[in-house]
Write an enzyme that holds these catalytic residues in place. Structure first.
Site, PDB file in Angstrom:
ATOM      1  N   LYS A  22       0.832  -1.219   0.000  1.00  0.00           N
ATOM      2  CA  LYS A  22       0.000   0.000   0.000  1.00  0.00           C
ATOM      3  C   LYS A  22       0.856   1.255   0.000  1.00  0.00           C
ATOM      4  O   LYS A  22       0.637   2.171  -0.789  1.00  0.00           O
ATOM      5  CB  LYS A  22      -0.912   0.015   1.235  1.00  0.00           C
ATOM      6  CG  LYS A  22      -1.589   1.352   1.488  1.00  0.00           C
ATOM      7  CD  LYS A  22      -2.434   1.361   2.745  1.00  0.00           C
ATOM      8  CE  LYS A  22      -1.744   1.802   3.995  1.00  0.00           C
ATOM      9  NZ  LYS A  22      -1.659   3.251   4.246  1.00  0.00           N
ATOM     10  N   ASN A  23       1.807   1.324   0.921  1.00  0.00           N
ATOM     11  CA  ASN A  23       2.526   2.587   1.069  1.00  0.00           C
ATOM     12  C   ASN A  23       3.524   2.844  -0.061  1.00  0.00           C
ATOM     13  O   ASN A  23       3.952   3.978  -0.254  1.00  0.00           O
ATOM     14  CB  ASN A  23       3.187   2.673   2.460  1.00  0.00           C
ATOM     15  CG  ASN A  23       2.130   2.883   3.540  1.00  0.00           C
ATOM     16  OD1 ASN A  23       0.987   3.231   3.249  1.00  0.00           O
ATOM     17  ND2 ASN A  23       2.499   2.649   4.790  1.00  0.00           N
ATOM     18  N   ARG A  93      -4.174  10.456   3.796  1.00  0.00           N
ATOM     19  CA  ARG A  93      -2.907  11.073   4.166  1.00  0.00           C
ATOM     20  C   ARG A  93      -1.944  11.163   2.971  1.00  0.00           C
ATOM     21  O   ARG A  93      -1.283  12.165   2.742  1.00  0.00           O
ATOM     22  CB  ARG A  93      -2.281  10.199   5.248  1.00  0.00           C
ATOM     23  CG  ARG A  93      -1.054  10.761   5.867  1.00  0.00           C
ATOM     24  CD  ARG A  93      -1.420  11.857   6.814  1.00  0.00           C
ATOM     25  NE  ARG A  93      -0.276  12.631   7.223  1.00  0.00           N
ATOM     26  CZ  ARG A  93      -0.345  13.841   7.756  1.00  0.00           C
ATOM     27  NH1 ARG A  93      -1.502  14.400   7.947  1.00  0.00           N
ATOM     28  NH2 ARG A  93       0.722  14.475   8.090  1.00  0.00           N
ATOM     29  N   CYS A 117      -5.424   8.512   8.860  1.00  0.00           N
ATOM     30  CA  CYS A 117      -5.579   8.024  10.228  1.00  0.00           C
ATOM     31  C   CYS A 117      -4.974   9.022  11.205  1.00  0.00           C
ATOM     32  O   CYS A 117      -3.972   9.657  10.912  1.00  0.00           O
ATOM     33  CB  CYS A 117      -4.881   6.673  10.388  1.00  0.00           C
ATOM     34  SG  CYS A 117      -5.634   5.352   9.435  1.00  0.00           S
ATOM     35  N   ARG A 122       0.092  15.374  13.074  1.00  0.00           N
ATOM     36  CA  ARG A 122       0.905  14.846  11.966  1.00  0.00           C
ATOM     37  C   ARG A 122       1.431  16.025  11.143  1.00  0.00           C
ATOM     38  O   ARG A 122       0.873  16.363  10.108  1.00  0.00           O
ATOM     39  CB  ARG A 122       0.088  13.862  11.121  1.00  0.00           C
ATOM     40  CG  ARG A 122      -0.309  12.628  11.908  1.00  0.00           C
ATOM     41  CD  ARG A 122      -1.045  11.598  11.079  1.00  0.00           C
ATOM     42  NE  ARG A 122      -0.207  10.896  10.125  1.00  0.00           N
ATOM     43  CZ  ARG A 122      -0.598   9.821   9.432  1.00  0.00           C
ATOM     44  NH1 ARG A 122      -1.787   9.326   9.601  1.00  0.00           N
ATOM     45  NH2 ARG A 122       0.212   9.250   8.563  1.00  0.00           N
ATOM     46  N   ASP A 305       3.710   0.375  12.113  1.00  0.00           N
ATOM     47  CA  ASP A 305       2.468  -0.121  11.508  1.00  0.00           C
ATOM     48  C   ASP A 305       2.173  -1.578  11.891  1.00  0.00           C
ATOM     49  O   ASP A 305       1.143  -2.122  11.501  1.00  0.00           O
ATOM     50  CB  ASP A 305       2.512   0.044   9.978  1.00  0.00           C
ATOM     51  CG  ASP A 305       2.530   1.512   9.587  1.00  0.00           C
ATOM     52  OD1 ASP A 305       2.140   2.355  10.411  1.00  0.00           O
ATOM     53  OD2 ASP A 305       2.958   1.816   8.454  1.00  0.00           O
ATOM     54  N   ARG A 397      -9.217   0.160   3.678  1.00  0.00           N
ATOM     55  CA  ARG A 397      -8.303   1.114   3.028  1.00  0.00           C
ATOM     56  C   ARG A 397      -6.972   0.459   2.702  1.00  0.00           C
ATOM     57  O   ARG A 397      -6.268   0.899   1.803  1.00  0.00           O
ATOM     58  CB  ARG A 397      -7.994   2.272   3.984  1.00  0.00           C
ATOM     59  CG  ARG A 397      -9.126   3.202   4.217  1.00  0.00           C
ATOM     60  CD  ARG A 397      -8.720   4.226   5.207  1.00  0.00           C
ATOM     61  NE  ARG A 397      -7.592   4.976   4.649  1.00  0.00           N
ATOM     62  CZ  ARG A 397      -7.200   6.153   5.092  1.00  0.00           C
ATOM     63  NH1 ARG A 397      -7.815   6.714   6.095  1.00  0.00           N
ATOM     64  NH2 ARG A 397      -6.199   6.765   4.529  1.00  0.00           N
TER      65      ARG A 397
END
Ligand code: EPU
Length: 429
Positions: A22-23, A93, A117, A122, A305, A397
């Site tokens: 995902k990231n 984000r 999130c 942040r 995470d 997500r």
């Protein structure tokens, strides 16, 4: 509201295939804005965050087509604006990668403050510091971040905090800037290496990704490319933790074992037997779960995470475990939900202490964020009785087909839908 209903107690057995990261995906898709031709991006996870970022590129004017469930073809040549609209961007984000990508392409960007999130404040000061060093003027007006540069020029940047997002954003802005950019105290996560490999496959000149000094020599233009993104380290770690929780014997396929080292070592401390192969990993547990201490840190440390998922295991360890959050200010909100299942824990700022209990009991709980949701699933798999997990949109997500994947391993899990969340799903398809 949509829910997962999980009846605990079934050991997990069989094979599960991990999706793309995902990231990495949410950085690489916006990076395609910088290309002068068509990009084909393969091994993308089929999750709502990817759908949203792809939709944002379409709104900017890119032609985005889906070749199959895990492949997008992005033609960025028709992008005709540097302004991102508020509606979709404020949902996630990673939309802040539009800042670096649009600035790199146009020398200008207008992007709403990002959502995502919530784990405390942040900030994006390190992103803005990087853009300013490259020659951009940064400001915020009416909730929109403004960046304007006459001409981006390489510079020397030292990050005060190791930040994944700032590292990626600065690479995106610097890749077509004039001259050399040196980025020190850079983040070293596998998805940063993946982004650099993607950009280099388009003709960029980036070295040092994966170390804490990244050098970016600006190039005039970037061509199109075909690229397959890396497996998701955190999805893999989550299934490893689930296998330990439920007991049994699971082979996790399409992984890079090197990216999982810190997770593997910690799960072994907790009593797991783990065998590593070239691109798969086998996780078994036959003994009771032990205790451990964990501190999350930037890569190659134990990933934040995976903190909620490992905490769910500590909650049933044979003794006291201390979990220290070293990245975010406020990432223990989910502990209140775990308490509903019988977890005994005290939280003091960035430290949680778990007094291991022999058994958890099913309860109605909510996913307070993506990884908190993963922890609820793990706790539910080991609990006596039935757990209902609400707010599963957070889980979806970031986890592709989690219900099917867990059912394939023998878990008793089902998804219940209702009209309201169907509307959510359609908006994010
Ligand atoms: N920070 C600053 N200033 C900045 C940027 C960050 O002080 O300008 C601080 C943050 O407040 C935090 C620390 O630096 O305390 C690290 O933040 P980082 O910038 O690395 O986080 P991020 O890029 O916003 C990404 C992942 C997160 C993951 C973190 C840390 C994406 C889209 N998100 O966030 O992933 O927790 O790195 O590894 O890549 C998730 O996938 O569940 C998730 C939340």
């Amino acid at each position: 509201m949509d829910k997962y209903i999980i009846t605990g107690g079934s050991p997990l057995k069989g094979r599960v295939c991990i999706s793309g990261a995902k990231n990495a995906a949410v950085a690489i898709i916006p990076a395609a804005i910088l290309a002068g031709d068509v990009c084909r991006i393969e091994n993308l996870p089929n999750i709502s965050d990817v759908a949203v970022i792809a939709r944002i590129l379409q709104e900017l004017g890119a032609e985005v087509t889906r070749a199959n469930a895990s492949t997008l073809i992005i033609d960025p040549r028709r992008i005709n604006t540097f302004i991102a609209r508020r509606e979709l961007v404020s949902n996630m984000r990673a939309s802040y990668y539009l800042l670096g990508a649009l600035l790199g392409r146009w020398g200008k960007a207008r992007v709403p403050m990002p959502g995502g999130c919530y784990f405390g404040i942040r900030p994006i000061d390190q992103h803005l510091k990087g853009f300013e060093t490259l020659g951009a003027v940064a400001g915020v007006e009416n909730g929109m971040i403004h960046l304007d540069a006459e001409r981006l020029t390489g510079g020397h940047i030292y990050l005060d905090v190791v930040s994944v997002g700032a590292t990626i954003n600065i690479v995106l802005a610097a890749v077509k800037a004039r001259g050399l950019t040196v980025l020190e105290n850079a983040a070293r996560e596998p998805h940063i290496v993946d982004l650099a490999n993607f950009l280099n496959s388009m003709g960029a000149d980036i070295s040092g990704a994966g170390t804490d000094v990244i050098k970016i020599r600006g190039v005039e233009s970037l061509r199109g490319t075909t690229y397959s993104i890396i497996p998701d380290q955190i999805e893999a770690g989550t299934y490893m933790a689930a296998a330990v929780a439920a007991g049994g014997d699971v082979v996790i396929e399409n992984v890079t074992p090197k990216h999982l080292e810190s997770i593997t070592l910690k799960l072994r401390d907790l009593g797991a037997e783990i065998d590593e192969y070239d691109d798969s990993i086998r996780v078994r547990r036959t003994e009771p779960i032990k205790r451990t201490n964990v501190k999350t840190l930037p890569h190659p440390g134990f990933p934040t995470d995976m903190q909620p998922q490992i905490s769910a295991l500590c909650a049933v360890g044979s003794g006291t475990s201390i979990v220290t959050e070293g990245v975010w200010d406020n990432r223990f909100q989910y502990v209140d939900e775990l308490r509903k299942m019988g977890v005994k824990a005290t939280v003091d700022g960035k430290i949680a202490i778990f007094e291991g209990v022999p058994k958890l009991s099913g309860a109605p709980v909510a996913a307070t964020d993506l990884r908190a949701g993963a922890a609820m699933i793990i706790a539910a798999l080991m609990a006596d009785g039935v757990t209902e997990i609400e707010q599963i949109r957070y889980i979806e997500r970031g986890y592709e087909n989690v219900v099917d994947k867990l059912r394939g391993l023998g878990a008793d899990i089902k998804r219940i839908s209702d009209y309201k969340d169907d509307a959510y799903a359609q908006n994010h398809a």
